[in-house]
Design an enzyme around this catalytic site. Structure first.
Site, PDB file in Angstrom:
ATOM      1  N   LYS A  85       0.830  -1.112  -0.013  1.00 61.27           N
ATOM      2  CA  LYS A  85       0.059   0.055  -0.037  1.00 61.27           C
ATOM      3  C   LYS A  85       0.862   1.307   0.114  1.00 61.27           C
ATOM      4  O   LYS A  85       1.731   1.297   0.489  1.00 61.27           O
ATOM      5  CB  LYS A  85      -0.938  -0.042   1.380  1.00 61.27           C
ATOM      6  CG  LYS A  85      -1.928   1.110   1.178  1.00 61.27           C
ATOM      7  CD  LYS A  85      -2.798   0.780   2.462  1.00 61.27           C
ATOM      8  CE  LYS A  85      -3.950   2.148   2.525  1.00 61.27           C
ATOM      9  NZ  LYS A  85      -4.895   1.880   3.760  1.00 61.27           N
ATOM     10  N   SER A 159      -9.480   1.809   3.128  1.00 59.08           N
ATOM     11  CA  SER A 159      -8.639   2.589   2.220  1.00 59.08           C
ATOM     12  C   SER A 159      -7.627   1.841   1.483  1.00 59.08           C
ATOM     13  O   SER A 159      -7.138   2.383   0.563  1.00 59.08           O
ATOM     14  CB  SER A 159      -7.996   3.783   3.048  1.00 59.08           C
ATOM     15  OG  SER A 159      -6.955   2.863   4.039  1.00 59.08           O
ATOM     16  N   SER A 183      -9.797  -0.529   7.344  1.00 61.69           N
ATOM     17  CA  SER A 183      -9.362  -0.522   5.868  1.00 61.69           C
ATOM     18  C   SER A 183      -8.586  -1.591   5.525  1.00 61.69           C
ATOM     19  O   SER A 183      -8.359  -2.299   4.390  1.00 61.69           O
ATOM     20  CB  SER A 183      -8.463   0.839   5.871  1.00 61.69           C
ATOM     21  OG  SER A 183      -8.740   1.953   6.040  1.00 61.69           O
TER      22      SER A 183
END
Length: 617
Positions: A85, A159, A183
């Site tokens: 990420k 997210s 998330s």
């Protein structure tokens, strides 16, 4: 054996650790072949907005060169590709947190990334996210809305949007996300994955752009709980330079909780698929109740009250404390809805007194949660529904708030969690549940998740007349389709050297999902030799006459991992049948007789552990 040439049709739809290990062990595949296929897939899916820094040979080549000089048996994650990420540092690659003006290029990787690289895993790129990890929908990025892996018109969840979709689309075997409010769990539920969120501090957050530093966790997305646990083995551990790091032991799948807690009232569901989600929850509850563990039905007010503190209280000011100076000094740099959310943290209502009032309230709620979940695991829906990307665009704040309905309480209450699949709400619309436990009960969490995942699978097969729904997975990736069933079968393995507890290769056993069972002795028919290898290791040779009993350890390993494990053992060692002192035979380490020449006879010590201890003294 010569390497085979892989064609697109021979590749499984998704990549798993067991499939990769089997192919590498059989010398049918090289890491470079896997990377080339991942690059092809990422280019084909470019319109899905999965990546910010996409996979490329120039980025990945240094890691491939390192693996070419390293033996696979010494690195349990050797050749396993993973995505990162883009709020987690990867050395030499920009970290943007989804905001181009915020970008910087780190010299070193985040602690968790470096640990996985040391175990042999290959970082392949940086994934898209809701900007500054602020959102649960996957649409809040200047790099484009990440599409759902199964139905492109739906949201991916956030997210950690790109991280989840990369794994679901077969562009990584696992991926790293982060989780402050859900998330690491919501995108797993929406894309058909397992999302594992360890306890606060169990994985170091050094090298991660903070959202709420006191609540942030690094997480993993994978196709199976076993794969997630294999990653956890190397990502977990105290980092002395990280102020949020703490010692929490690696969980094992060997102890079920005393009870399962379920919501007393039927949870609320929302969005265009609300009724389908409600029916899926009813089916999931039926499967949980059929497992045989005691059930307690509990009120949800405790968790709702805790969740309200995150965005309805002063904790939102923690986000502003970290990111406010950047937002103020870079007008227009942030995604509009992201800036709107962040600026709520600057509200004058959030005084120093309000922070302490919330902290004291939260401490009381933590105590209540710990008492409620003593020797127990809580099961809730991961999401109460989902939407199309168009619908979220029209209602970004309301939709995002609903997505956190069953997730926001988790880190505030110092809980660990794992999101697993519980069937489908509709075709290509996965339905997921999340299991929660206290920080000291991660083993109960993982054991329950394993048991319930099997129950959900059995329920889904029963509802469909024993026929798998996903025909593509069964035809394109037959090996992947069998993993869930294989994982329930195990075999005992006798180990006598470096794979025993406390020795360097114990982690290989754990990475294969194996657990220690007992200490034991072989029959009095063996000679133990010290092989002239680097590092030194023992060999147990069975004799036709004479010999001695050798003290060893018996472990239990999933059959799904056993083949790849055995294939990676270097000669003159191998796996055969080891006769124990009670006359039974179990698979275990044996040594070919020719190796006795040139090796030191250490039979008199009775075990490799005692031989090593003698040499130390």
């Amino acid at each position: 054996m010569a390497l085979t040439t892989k064609t697109t049709s021979e590749w499984p739809r998704v990549l798993t650790l067991s499939w990769l290990r089997d192919k590498y062990a059989a010398k049918q595949l090289r890491p470079a072949d896997v990377v080339a296929e991942i690059i092809r897939r990422s280019e084909a899916d470019q319109a899905m907005n999965i990546w910010i820094t996409p996979p490329s040979m120039s980025l990945i080549e240094p890691y491939l060169e390192r693996l070419a000089q390293t033996a696979p048996e010494g690195m349990p994650l050797w050749g396993v590709p993973f995505a990162v990420k883009d709020n987690i540092d990867l050395a030499g690659v920009p970290t943007t947190a989804g905001c181009p003006d915020f970008a910087y290029t780190p010299d070193v990787s985040a602690v968790v990334v470096q640990r996985l690289v040391c175990a042999g895993a290959i970082p392949i790129g940086k994934t898209n996210l809701d900007q500054f990890a602020t959102g649960l929908v996957g649409t809040r990025s200047p790099h484009g809305e990440t599409h759902n892996a199964l139905r492109s018109e739906l949201i991916s969840g956030g997210s950690s949007s790109g991280s989840a979709v990369a794994v679901a689309r077969g562009q990584a075997a696992f991926s790293l996300g982060t989780d402050t409010a859900g998330s690491g769990r919501v995108p797993a539920a929406l894309n058909g994955l397992v999302g594992y969120k360890p306890s606060l501090g169990a994985w170091a957050t050094k090298g991660v752009v903070p959202a709420c530093a006191s609540l942030d966790c690094v997480t993993v997305f994978a196709h199976t709980l076993d794969d997630a646990m294999a990653v956890d083995l190397f990502a977990r551990g105290v980092e002395e330079s990280d102020p949020w790091s703490r010692e929490i032991a690696h969980p094992f799948i060997n102890k079920l909780p005393g009870r399962i807690c379920l919501p007393k009232q039927t949870p609320s569901f929302y969005g265009p698929f609300a009724e389908s989600y409600r029916l899926a929850w009813v089916n999931a509850v039926t499967a949980v109740e059929a497992v045989g563990l005691p059930i307690t039905y509990v009120k949800m007010e405790l968790f709702t009250e805790a969740a309200s503190i995150l965005y309805g209280g002063p904790w939102v000011a923690e986000r502003w404390a970290d990111l406010g100076p950047f937002i103020d000094s870079h007008p227009g740099a942030a995604f509009p809805v992201t800036e709107q959310v962040l600026r709520t943290g600057a509200s004058p209502a959030y005084t120093a007194a309000s922070v302490f009032q919330a902290a004291h309230k939260l401490q009381r709620l933590k105590l209540e949660a710990k008492q409620l979940l003593q020797d127990a695991v809580l099961v809730m829906p991961t999401c109460g529904g989902t939407w199309t990307r168009d619908e979220v665009r029209a209602n970004p704040i309301g939709a995002n708030s609903d997505m956190g309905l069953y997730t926001n309480h988790c880190n505030l209450l110092d809980l660990c969690a794992v999101a697993v699949q519980a069937g489908e709400a509709e075709v290509n619309l996965p339905f997921g549940v999340t299991l929660f436990a206290t920080a000291e009960n991660e083993t109960l969490l993982c054991s329950a998740a394993k048991r319930l995942s099997s129950a959900f699978t059995d329920k889904q097969l029963l509802d469909n007349g024993g026929v798998e729904i996903d025909e593509e997975a069964a035809t394109v990736a037959p090996q992947t389709a069998k993993i869930g069933a294989e994982a329930t079968a195990t075999t005992l393995v006798a180990v006598c050297g470096l794979h025993m507890r406390g020795f360097p290769l114990e982690k290989q056993m754990q990475a294969c999902g194996a657990g220690f069972v007992r200490e034991a002795e072989s029959a009095a028919k063996y000679r133990l030799v010290k092989l002239p290898t680097t590092p030194a290791k023992p060999g147990m040779i069975k004799l036709t006459q004479g010999g001695a009993a050798i003290r060893l350890e018996v472990w239990e390993m999933p059959l799904a991992a056993f083949g790849g494990f055995a294939a990676g053992i270097p000669a003159p060692l191998g796996i055969g049948k080891v006769e124990l002192s009670d006359g039974t035979e179990v698979p275990g380490f044996i040594c070919e007789a020719y190796a006795e020449a040139g090796s030191e006879d250490i039979t008199a010590y009775g075990s490799w552990r005692d031989a090593v201890d003698h040499n130390r003294t």
